[in-house]
Design a protein around this motif. Structure first.
Motif, PDB file in Angstrom:
ATOM      1  N   ARG A   1       0.912  -1.059  -0.105  1.00  0.00           N
ATOM      2  CA  ARG A   1      -0.029  -0.001  -0.067  1.00  0.00           C
ATOM      3  C   ARG A   1       0.766   1.313  -0.057  1.00  0.00           C
ATOM      4  NH1 ARG A   1      -5.015  -2.295   3.795  1.00  0.00           N
ATOM      5  NH2 ARG A   1      -5.599  -3.545   1.829  1.00  0.00           N
ATOM      6  N   GLY A   2       2.091   1.165   0.558  1.00  0.00           N
ATOM      7  CA  GLY A   2       2.945   2.486   0.292  1.00  0.00           C
ATOM      8  C   GLY A   2       3.250   2.533  -1.049  1.00  0.00           C
ATOM      9  N   TRP A   3       3.632   1.236  -1.592  1.00  0.00           N
ATOM     10  CA  TRP A   3       3.782   1.655  -3.128  1.00  0.00           C
ATOM     11  C   TRP A   3       2.912   2.108  -3.865  1.00  0.00           C
ATOM     12  CZ3 TRP A   3       2.532  -1.394  -7.723  1.00  0.00           C
ATOM     13  CH2 TRP A   3       3.388  -1.078  -8.702  1.00  0.00           C
ATOM     14  N   LEU A   4       1.919   1.547  -3.586  1.00  0.00           N
ATOM     15  CA  LEU A   4       0.561   1.834  -4.492  1.00  0.00           C
ATOM     16  C   LEU A   4       0.119   3.441  -4.226  1.00  0.00           C
ATOM     17  CD1 LEU A   4      -2.006  -1.002  -4.103  1.00  0.00           C
ATOM     18  CD2 LEU A   4      -0.716  -0.382  -6.089  1.00  0.00           C
ATOM     19  N   PHE A   5       0.368   4.027  -3.035  1.00  0.00           N
ATOM     20  CA  PHE A   5       0.322   5.441  -2.833  1.00  0.00           C
ATOM     21  C   PHE A   5       1.360   6.032  -3.705  1.00  0.00           C
ATOM     22  CE2 PHE A   5       1.407   9.291  -0.600  1.00  0.00           C
ATOM     23  CZ  PHE A   5       0.089   9.942  -0.424  1.00  0.00           C
ATOM     24  N   GLY A   6       2.522   5.641  -3.548  1.00  0.00           N
ATOM     25  CA  GLY A   6       3.639   6.161  -4.444  1.00  0.00           C
ATOM     26  C   GLY A   6       3.285   6.037  -5.931  1.00  0.00           C
ATOM     27  N   VAL A   7       2.527   5.082  -6.524  1.00  0.00           N
ATOM     28  CA  VAL A   7       2.087   5.034  -7.862  1.00  0.00           C
ATOM     29  C   VAL A   7       1.080   6.094  -8.188  1.00  0.00           C
ATOM     30  CG1 VAL A   7       1.176   3.518  -9.698  1.00  0.00           C
ATOM     31  CG2 VAL A   7       2.755   2.576  -8.136  1.00  0.00           C
ATOM     32  N   GLY A   8       0.291   6.413  -7.159  1.00  0.00           N
ATOM     33  CA  GLY A   8      -0.783   7.250  -7.436  1.00  0.00           C
ATOM     34  C   GLY A   8      -0.307   8.921  -7.571  1.00  0.00           C
ATOM     35  N   LEU A   9       0.843   8.868  -6.466  1.00  0.00           N
ATOM     36  CA  LEU A   9       1.364  10.202  -6.263  1.00  0.00           C
ATOM     37  C   LEU A   9       2.363  10.686  -7.419  1.00  0.00           C
ATOM     38  CD1 LEU A   9       2.121  12.812  -4.688  1.00  0.00           C
ATOM     39  CD2 LEU A   9       3.871  11.340  -3.358  1.00  0.00           C
ATOM     40  N   PHE A  10       3.336   9.658  -7.839  1.00  0.00           N
ATOM     41  CA  PHE A  10       4.223  10.086  -8.770  1.00  0.00           C
ATOM     42  C   PHE A  10       3.457   9.784 -10.457  1.00  0.00           C
ATOM     43  CE2 PHE A  10       6.989   8.823  -5.391  1.00  0.00           C
ATOM     44  CZ  PHE A  10       7.827   9.888  -5.467  1.00  0.00           C
TER      45      PHE A  10
ATOM     46  N   THR B   1       9.457   2.829  -9.970  1.00  0.00           N
ATOM     47  CA  THR B   1      10.616   2.884  -9.176  1.00  0.00           C
ATOM     48  C   THR B   1      10.719   3.924  -7.990  1.00  0.00           C
ATOM     49  OG1 THR B   1      12.103   2.093 -11.043  1.00  0.00           O
ATOM     50  CG2 THR B   1      13.248   3.043  -9.230  1.00  0.00           C
ATOM     51  N   MET B   2      10.125   5.107  -8.496  1.00  0.00           N
ATOM     52  CA  MET B   2      10.114   6.103  -7.212  1.00  0.00           C
ATOM     53  C   MET B   2       9.088   5.745  -6.288  1.00  0.00           C
ATOM     54  SD  MET B   2      12.223   8.390  -8.416  1.00  0.00           S
ATOM     55  CE  MET B   2      12.152   8.905  -6.698  1.00  0.00           C
ATOM     56  N   ALA B   3       7.841   4.968  -6.740  1.00  0.00           N
ATOM     57  CA  ALA B   3       7.015   4.627  -5.706  1.00  0.00           C
ATOM     58  C   ALA B   3       7.550   3.526  -4.533  1.00  0.00           C
ATOM     59  CB  ALA B   3       5.996   3.767  -6.430  1.00  0.00           C
ATOM     60  N   LEU B   4       8.559   3.066  -4.819  1.00  0.00           N
ATOM     61  CA  LEU B   4       9.316   2.236  -3.816  1.00  0.00           C
ATOM     62  C   LEU B   4       9.849   2.959  -2.694  1.00  0.00           C
ATOM     63  CD1 LEU B   4      11.418  -0.091  -6.364  1.00  0.00           C
ATOM     64  CD2 LEU B   4       9.446  -0.832  -5.020  1.00  0.00           C
ATOM     65  N   PHE B   5      10.248   4.245  -2.975  1.00  0.00           N
ATOM     66  CA  PHE B   5      10.552   4.999  -1.921  1.00  0.00           C
ATOM     67  C   PHE B   5       9.429   5.214  -0.818  1.00  0.00           C
ATOM     68  CE2 PHE B   5      13.605   6.660  -4.740  1.00  0.00           C
ATOM     69  CZ  PHE B   5      14.699   6.709  -3.940  1.00  0.00           C
ATOM     70  N   MET B   6       8.049   4.990  -1.114  1.00  0.00           N
ATOM     71  CA  MET B   6       7.186   5.293  -0.274  1.00  0.00           C
ATOM     72  C   MET B   6       6.849   4.117   0.718  1.00  0.00           C
ATOM     73  SD  MET B   6       6.179   8.068  -1.517  1.00  0.00           S
ATOM     74  CE  MET B   6       5.182   8.492   0.188  1.00  0.00           C
ATOM     75  N   LEU B   7       7.605   2.862   0.407  1.00  0.00           N
ATOM     76  CA  LEU B   7       7.687   1.771   1.447  1.00  0.00           C
ATOM     77  C   LEU B   7       8.424   2.266   2.807  1.00  0.00           C
ATOM     78  CD1 LEU B   7       7.241   0.141  -1.328  1.00  0.00           C
ATOM     79  CD2 LEU B   7       8.771  -1.566  -0.428  1.00  0.00           C
ATOM     80  N   VAL B   8       9.312   3.134   2.435  1.00  0.00           N
ATOM     81  CA  VAL B   8      10.132   3.595   3.915  1.00  0.00           C
ATOM     82  C   VAL B   8       9.178   4.299   4.850  1.00  0.00           C
ATOM     83  CG1 VAL B   8      11.795   5.198   4.799  1.00  0.00           C
ATOM     84  CG2 VAL B   8      12.060   4.073   2.377  1.00  0.00           C
TER      85      VAL B   8
END
Length: 512
Positions: A72-81, A113-120
């Motif tokens: 879900r962190g990654w999905l949030f990042g996908v939506g954001l970026f 790739t950028m969405a992976l940062f939202m896992l942090v």
């Protein structure tokens, strides 16, 4: 509203059976929350939406295991970026000469790739929850996640939550702690809002209201003007990127910038041209620049972005001054894949196969002094450098005015240049310095020390912006200390929440 936020690891209900049946609802909610967060930034400026979308994302993390939290962190990042950085496609396809299919594939790869940062931030929050410090733990995790994104692999400090708040009631926090303190406040608001709605903790209205009511009582300006005003002229040529580096493009650039300077900028003490205004090396451009300088009054300084090449063949993206004193600044923080190729031995052959052109530019040395012109010390940031808060803060330590030149033509007609402009405004506010921003096709602007745009040129039209700026003396708390206090406090809060969680687990034997 309460049912929207009461998802607990799965769907819109907090019941375990609903979580098991409808996990996709939580996934979709995280994706949608990320996409809607883009509306908080320029040009939409719906900054009040930030705490709401982040509270919705926080709801999807409740009760989720490590795997689902990461997803879900990654999905949030996908939506954001995917929504907020969609301009990457324009840069790759229109100006990078990649085919539409390849550009789309590379853009999707960039977003994923950028969405992976939202896992942090998502996983940091998980190790510290549940505890009594939940809202603070979420704010701390989010802030540390943004800091990690600004550093890892040279960093991508774009779409930070705090960047949307240059004009919101939270804005006075910027001179105190910079963009990270603003992001902390937004994330804390989301944490309080979530607990208020879902757990009916009405007493949380008090800290939530205070969080937004107290910053306007703080001073916005910590620095004071000094010396006499200096008249400036920022020249925007609006030249097409597609033909800029052709023989015709070079002639057009010389004629356009000479004409605009002669007709509308000659009475100013500082005349500033944007990044690579003349599409040629400095050695080739010097005769033309000297001719322009000779037509200006003796006390006028011409400043321009220019490409340089050393004797060893290394290219530099630079800013140089002409006049009584010659100074130069060479771009220190380069754009990966735009100005240099990371992992060149591995990726170089791949780009050759796909026929993707790639620049190779050297980095300027760290701790370069400001440029001196007409009694001003100009702290310079070229293009992408302006989005790095602590890099610009280092420039502001010894500068009385900030200067950034850019070529946002690469963004096309996307929202990218407007986001870029908003981040430049925040740098002015963080450091209480006038900021001069000269671009090839917009947004060219003069920003006051409080972050307000006092004058600008519309995008996609040639023009000259004139105005006055003053040297500012004194340092804001952020300029003195940088982001360290905010990040240090966030780390301590997260650690305290993690310890509280561990003690709760030991006491109740929970399977948290």
């Amino acid at each position: 509203m309460r049912r929207i936020f009461s998802t607990n690891g799965g769907g819109f209900s907090s019941r375990r059976s609903s979580r098991q049946r409808h996990p996709l609802l939580g996934h979709l909610m995280a994706l949608l929350a990320g996409a809607l967060t883009t509306l908080t930034f320029a040009p939409f400026d719906l900054w009040l939406l930030g705490p709401l979308t982040l509270a919705a994302f926080l709801a999807t993390l409740q009760g989720a295991g490590a795997g689902r939290t990461a997803l879900r962190g990654w999905l949030f990042g996908v939506g954001l970026f995917g929504s907020g950085a969609s301009w990457v496609y324009v840069s790759i396809h229109t100006y990078g000469n990649a085919s539409g299919v390849l550009a789309a594939a590379l853009t999707l790869l960039f977003i994923a790739t950028m969405a992976l940062f939202m896992l942090v931030p998502a996983l940091l929050y998980r190790i510290a929850t549940p505890s009594r410090l939940d809202p603070l733990a979420f704010a701390a995790a989010w802030t540390l996640g943004e800091a990690f994104r600004s550093w890892a692999f040279t960093g991508f400090p774009w779409l930070f939550l705090g960047s949307a708040h240059v004009s919101s009631p939270l804005a006075p926090l910027a001179p105190l702690g910079g963009v990270y303190l603003l992001s902390f406040a937004v994330a804390l608001s989301a944490g309080l809002l979530y607990r208020l709605i879902v757990h009916h903790r009405l007493w949380l209205l008090a800290p939530l209201a205070a969080l937004w009511a107290l910053p306007p009582l703080l001073p916005t300006l910590w620095a004071t003007p000094g010396g006499t005003p200096v008249s400036v002229a920022l020249v925007q040529g609006d030249l097409p990127q597609e033909t800029k580096w052709s023989d015709e493009g070079r002639r057009n650039a010389v004629n356009t910038y000479f004409r605009l300077t002669r007709e509308r900028a000659a009475d100013s003490q500082l005349v500033i041209w944007p990044e690579t205004a003349l599409p040629m090396l400095e050695q080739q451009a010097l005769p033309y620049l000297a001719r322009v300088q000779s037509t200006l009054p003796a006390d006028t300084t011409l400043i321009t972005g220019i490409m340089q090449r050393d004797a060893d063949g290394t290219f530099y993206n630079a800013v140089t001054t002409l006049g009584d004193q010659r100074d130069e600044y060479r771009k220190e923080h380069l754009v990966p894949f735009g100005e240099y190729l990371p992992l060149e031995g591995l990726l170089g052959p791949l780009l050759d196969i796909f026929n993707i052109p790639m620049g190779s530019v050297g980095a300027g040395p760290p701790d370069q002094p400001p440029l001196y012109a007409n009694g001003l010390e100009l702290g310079v940031a070229i293009c992408y450098e302006i989005v790095y808060p602590d890099l610009v803060r280092q420039r502001a330590l010894n500068a009385s005015v900030l200067l950034t030149v850019s070529n946002d033509t690469w963004f096309g007609r996307s929202i990218g240049p407007l986001q870029h402009m908003q981040m430049a405004q925040l740098r002015a506010l963080e450091n209480n310095r006038y900021l001069l921003r000269a671009t090839n096709n917009g947004v060219t602007a003069i920003v006051a020390p409080d972050g307000r745009i006092t004058g600008s040129i519309e995008r996609f039209e040639p023009g000259v912006l004139t105005g006055n700026v003053q040297a500012m003396t004194g340092l804001t708390p952020f300029t003195r200390t940088g982001s360290a206090p905010t990040l240090g406090a966030s780390a301590l809060l997260l650690a305290a929440a993690a310890v509280a969680r561990l003690r709760r687990r030991q006491r109740f034997g929970s399977t948290l």
